[in-house]
Design an enzyme around this catalytic site. Structure first.
Site, PDB file in Angstrom:
ATOM      1  N   GLN A  72      -7.888  10.305  -2.286  1.00  0.00           N
ATOM      2  CA  GLN A  72      -8.270  11.014  -1.054  1.00  0.00           C
ATOM      3  C   GLN A  72      -8.752  12.420  -1.401  1.00  0.00           C
ATOM      4  OE1 GLN A  72      -5.451  10.821   2.183  1.00  0.00           O
ATOM      5  NE2 GLN A  72      -5.393   8.593   2.124  1.00  0.00           N
ATOM      6  N   ARG A  99       0.822  -1.204   0.000  1.00  0.00           N
ATOM      7  CA  ARG A  99       0.000   0.000   0.000  1.00  0.00           C
ATOM      8  C   ARG A  99       0.865   1.266   0.000  1.00  0.00           C
ATOM      9  NH1 ARG A  99      -3.514   3.669  -1.315  1.00  0.00           N
ATOM     10  NH2 ARG A  99      -3.866   5.207   0.299  1.00  0.00           N
ATOM     11  N   ASP A 158      -3.902   6.961 -13.436  1.00  0.00           N
ATOM     12  CA  ASP A 158      -4.199   6.693 -12.023  1.00  0.00           C
ATOM     13  C   ASP A 158      -4.078   8.013 -11.264  1.00  0.00           C
ATOM     14  OD1 ASP A 158      -4.527   5.473  -9.542  1.00  0.00           O
ATOM     15  OD2 ASP A 158      -2.431   4.838  -9.401  1.00  0.00           O
TER      16      ASP A 158
HETATM   17  N1  LIG Z   1      -7.699  -7.963  -0.215  1.00  0.00           N
HETATM   18  C1  LIG Z   1      -7.809  -7.015  -1.139  1.00  0.00           C
HETATM   19  N2  LIG Z   1      -7.037  -5.941  -1.065  1.00  0.00           N
HETATM   20  C2  LIG Z   1      -7.163  -5.012  -2.045  1.00  0.00           C
HETATM   21  C3  LIG Z   1      -8.077  -5.132  -3.116  1.00  0.00           C
HETATM   22  N3  LIG Z   1      -7.943  -4.050  -3.913  1.00  0.00           N
HETATM   23  C4  LIG Z   1      -6.968  -3.301  -3.367  1.00  0.00           C
HETATM   24  N4  LIG Z   1      -6.508  -3.870  -2.232  1.00  0.00           N
HETATM   25  C5  LIG Z   1      -5.500  -3.360  -1.305  1.00  0.00           C
HETATM   26  O1  LIG Z   1      -5.976  -2.119  -0.815  1.00  0.00           O
HETATM   27  C6  LIG Z   1      -4.908  -1.223  -0.624  1.00  0.00           C
HETATM   28  C7  LIG Z   1      -5.211   0.073  -1.327  1.00  0.00           C
HETATM   29  O2  LIG Z   1      -5.193  -0.142  -2.717  1.00  0.00           O
HETATM   30  P1  LIG Z   1      -4.644   0.964  -3.735  1.00  0.00           P
HETATM   31  O3  LIG Z   1      -4.670   0.341  -5.077  1.00  0.00           O
HETATM   32  O4  LIG Z   1      -3.374   1.533  -3.242  1.00  0.00           O
HETATM   33  O5  LIG Z   1      -5.794   2.048  -3.596  1.00  0.00           O
HETATM   34  P2  LIG Z   1      -5.929   3.432  -4.398  1.00  0.00           P
HETATM   35  O6  LIG Z   1      -7.333   3.509  -4.868  1.00  0.00           O
HETATM   36  O7  LIG Z   1      -4.864   3.541  -5.432  1.00  0.00           O
HETATM   37  O8  LIG Z   1      -5.701   4.487  -3.232  1.00  0.00           O
HETATM   38  P3  LIG Z   1      -5.202   6.034  -3.394  1.00  0.00           P
HETATM   39  O9  LIG Z   1      -3.916   6.009  -4.137  1.00  0.00           O
HETATM   40  O10 LIG Z   1      -5.073   6.545  -1.998  1.00  0.00           O
HETATM   41  O11 LIG Z   1      -6.291   6.742  -4.134  1.00  0.00           O
HETATM   42  C8  LIG Z   1      -3.646  -1.927  -1.135  1.00  0.00           C
HETATM   43  O12 LIG Z   1      -2.944  -2.444  -0.040  1.00  0.00           O
HETATM   44  C9  LIG Z   1      -4.186  -3.058  -1.989  1.00  0.00           C
HETATM   45  O13 LIG Z   1      -3.358  -4.191  -1.962  1.00  0.00           O
HETATM   46  C10 LIG Z   1      -8.912  -6.293  -3.155  1.00  0.00           C
HETATM   47  O14 LIG Z   1      -9.764  -6.481  -4.026  1.00  0.00           O
HETATM   48  N5  LIG Z   1      -8.737  -7.205  -2.135  1.00  0.00           N
HETATM   49 MG   LIG Z   2      -3.350   4.825  -5.667  1.00  0.00          MG
END
Ligand SMILES: Nc1nc2c(ncn2[C@@H]2O[C@H](COP(=O)(O)OP(=O)(O)OP(=O)(O)O)[C@@H](O)[C@H]2O)c(=O)[nH]1
Ligand SMILES: [Mg+2]
Length: 414
Positions: free
Chosen positions: A239, A205, A235
Site C-alpha cells: 500500500q 488476508r 516481502d
Molecule cells: N483467488 C486468488 N486470490 C489470490 C491470488 N493471489 C493472492 N490472492 C489473495 O489476495 C489476497 C491478498 O494477497 P496478499 O498476498 O496478502 O497480498 P500482498 O501483495 O502481500 O498485499 P500487501 O501486504 O498489502 O502488500 C489474499 O487473500 C490472497 O489469498 C490469486 O492468484 N488468486
Molecule cells: Mg503482504
C-alpha cells in the site's frame, strides 16, 4: 553455489548452454534451442565445466524482492515458498491463521452489509436486520470471541439475496478477495477444533507492514556438485504508505518479482478511492522499471490472480469501461484471453516506451530487451495464480532459469 531442485536442472543447463554475448559484447542472448546444443558438444562441455566451477564457488544467497501494490499477492508467494521449500506451517502457525481467517470472515460480512445502503440494496429478508445490526455493532475489528451465535448471524446474512447482490457489486467498495471462499466455508471454520488447510492459509488476508524475510534452501543435485543454495526472499507492504520503506532492501537484490492483481481492473485502491487499482500497478511498475537503484536486478512480472480474472470476465464484467483503449486492442481469442493479453500490453508498453527490440523466446516466459546506455535490461512475464501451489511450483522452476542467466551475466561468467 546455485539453486535448483532436480527437475529444473535440465532447464538451467539449457539456459547456460546457450547464453552468449552479442558482437558488441554487452547484451545477453538466451536461445533455448536443444538442436544447437547437440551440434556444438565441445563448446557445451566447456560451458558445463565453467558452470560447475561457478556453482562450486558461488556461495552467496540469492536475494529476491517481491514488489507490487497492496493485495497483489506478494505474501501469498512467501507462503508458497514455505510450503514448497520449508517445512510448511506448524501447529501454532495454523492456530494463529485460524484467528485471522475468522477475522477475515468478520471483515467480509461487515464490509458487505455496511456498503448496502450506499448501493441502495435492501436485505431481502427483514428478519436479518437484527443480524446485520449485531455485525455492524462489532465495528471493523470484530468480536473478541467468535461464538456459535455470531456465526449464526453471519450464516443468515450470507444466505440473504440482498447480501448476495451487494457481494456481486464488490468492485464498487472495498472487499477482500477471499470473502466468498471463507463465507462459503462457515460450517467448517466455526468449529472449535478448526485447523486451516494450506489452501485456507493461502487465502487468508493480512496486510503486510514493514519488511519480512524468508530464508530457504534448494538442493543442488550431485551431478552439479551437490549441496544446497540459499535463497532470501523479501516481502514488503504494497500500500502507498508502506512503499517509502522499500528502498531499505534494494541493495544487493538479484531479482525482483513484481506482482500485479489482474482482476483489479474494475476496482479502486483501498487507500485512495479515486485511483483505479490496475492503473496504480502500471504506474508503480514504471517507477520500479525506471529506478536507478534497481537497474542491476532482474525483473520478472507476475500477472497474477488469473483465476479471479477469468471468473470476472466469464460473469460478463469487461475491462473496456475502465480502459477505453481496450476497444482498439487487436488480439485473437475469447474475451478472457484478450483481456489478459491487453493487461500484459499495458506493462510491455512501459518497457517499449524506450528503444526496444523484441526477442522471440520459448514459452511460457517472454522476453523483452531494452537497450540502455549501461546494459541490456530484461523483463520476463508470467501469468500466475498465486494461491495455486502447482502453478507457483512450475513458475518457480522457470524463474530459476531466468535468475541464473541474469546472475551469470552480472558476474561475467560469459
Ligand atoms: N483467488 C486468488 N486470490 C489470490 C491470488 N493471489 C493472492 N490472492 C489473495 O489476495 C489476497 C491478498 O494477497 P496478499 O498476498 O496478502 O497480498 P500482498 O501483495 O502481500 O498485499 P500487501 O501486504 O498489502 O502488500 C489474499 O487473500 C490472497 O489469498 C490469486 O492468484 N488468486
Ligand atoms: Mg503482504
Amino acid at each position: 553455489m546455485i539453486i535448483y531442485d532436480t527437475a529444473s536442472v535440465t532447464l538451467i543447463y539449457w539456459a547456460l548452454a546457450f547464453v552468449s554475448r552479442d558482437t558488441a559484447g554487452n547484451t545477453m542472448r538466451l536461445i533455448p534451442c536443444k538442436k544447437d546444443y547437440d551440434e556444438n558438444e565441445n563448446h557445451s562441455k566447456q560451458i558445463d565445466r565453467e558452470i560447475k566451477h561457478w556453482i562450486k564457488t558461488y556461495n552467496e544467497a540469492i536475494k529476491l524482492l517481491l514488489l507490487g501494490t497492496g493485495e497483489s499477492g506478494k505474501t501469498t508467494i512467501i507462503k508458497q515458498m514455505k510450503i514448497l521449500h520449508v517445512q510448511g506451517f506448524s501447529a501454532s502457525e495454523r492456530a494463529e491463521k485460524a484467528r485471522h481467517i475468522r477475522h477475515n470472515i468478520h471483515e467480509s460480512i461487515h464490509d458487505i452489509v455496511q456498503s448496502m445502503p450506499m448501493l441502495k440494496i435492501e436485505l431481502h429478508n427483514p428478519k436479518n436486520c437484527r443480524s446485520r445490526n449485531v455485525i455492524l455493532s462489532y465495528g471493523p475489528e470484530g468480536p473478541t470471541e467468535y461464538t456459535e451465535e455470531y456465526f449464526d448471524h453471519v450464516r443468515s446474512l450470507w444466505r440473504d439475496g440482498g447480501v448476495k447482490e451487494c457481494f456481486k457489486r464488490s468492485n464498487e467498495y472495498q472487499l477482500i478477495d477471499s470473502a466468498e471462499y471463507f463465507l462459503d466455508r462457515l460450517d467448517l471454520i466455526e468449529k472449535a477444533d478448526y485447523v486451516p488447510s494450506d489452501a485456507d492459509i493461502l487465502r487468508c488476508r493480512q496486510k503486510t507492514t514493514g519488511i519480512q524475510k524468508i530464508e530457504f534452501k534448494v538442493k543442488v543435485p550431485k551431478s552439479m556438485q551437490g549441496g544446497v543454495q540459499d535463497f532470501w526472499m523479501f516481502d514488503v507492504g504494497g500500500q502507498r504508505g508502506e512503499r517509502k520503506k522499500w528502498i531499505q532492501v534494494f541493495e544487493g537484490i538479484h531479482a525482483i518479482w513484481f506482482l500485479v492483481a489482474c482482476s483489479d481492473f474494475d476496482q479502486t485502491l483501498r487507500e485512495d478511492g479515486s485511483q483505479n487499482r490496475l492503473k496504480e500497478a502500471v504506474d508503480l511498475f514504471e517507477d520500479v522499471w525506471q529506478s536507478r537503484f534497481l537497474l542491476e536486478a532482474g525483473l520478472i512480472l507476475f500477472l497474477n490472480k488469473q483465476d479471479l480474472l477469468q471468473s470476472k470476465v466469464s460473469q460478463g464484467r469487461s475491462i473496456a469501461p475502465y480502459f477505453p483503449q481496450y476497444s482498439q486492442f487487436d488480439a485473437a481469442g475469447d474475451e478472457y484471453t484478450r483481456t489478459k493479453l491487453f493487461i500484459k500490453s499495458l506493462f510491455t508498453e512501459v518497457i517499449t516506451r524506450r528503444r526496444t527490440r523484441r526477442v522471440e523466446a520459448a514459452a511460457p516466459a517472454e522476453r523483452f530487451v531494452v537497450t540502455e546506455a549501461r546494459r541490456a535490461r530484461e523483463c520476463y512475464f508470467h501469468f500466475t495464480t498465486a494461491t495455486d501451489t502447482d502453478n507457483v511450483r512450475t513458475v518457480f522452476r522457470d524463474v530459476h532459469q531466468i535468475i541464473l542467466t541474469h546472475l551469470l551475466n552480472n558476474i561475467g561468467v560469459y
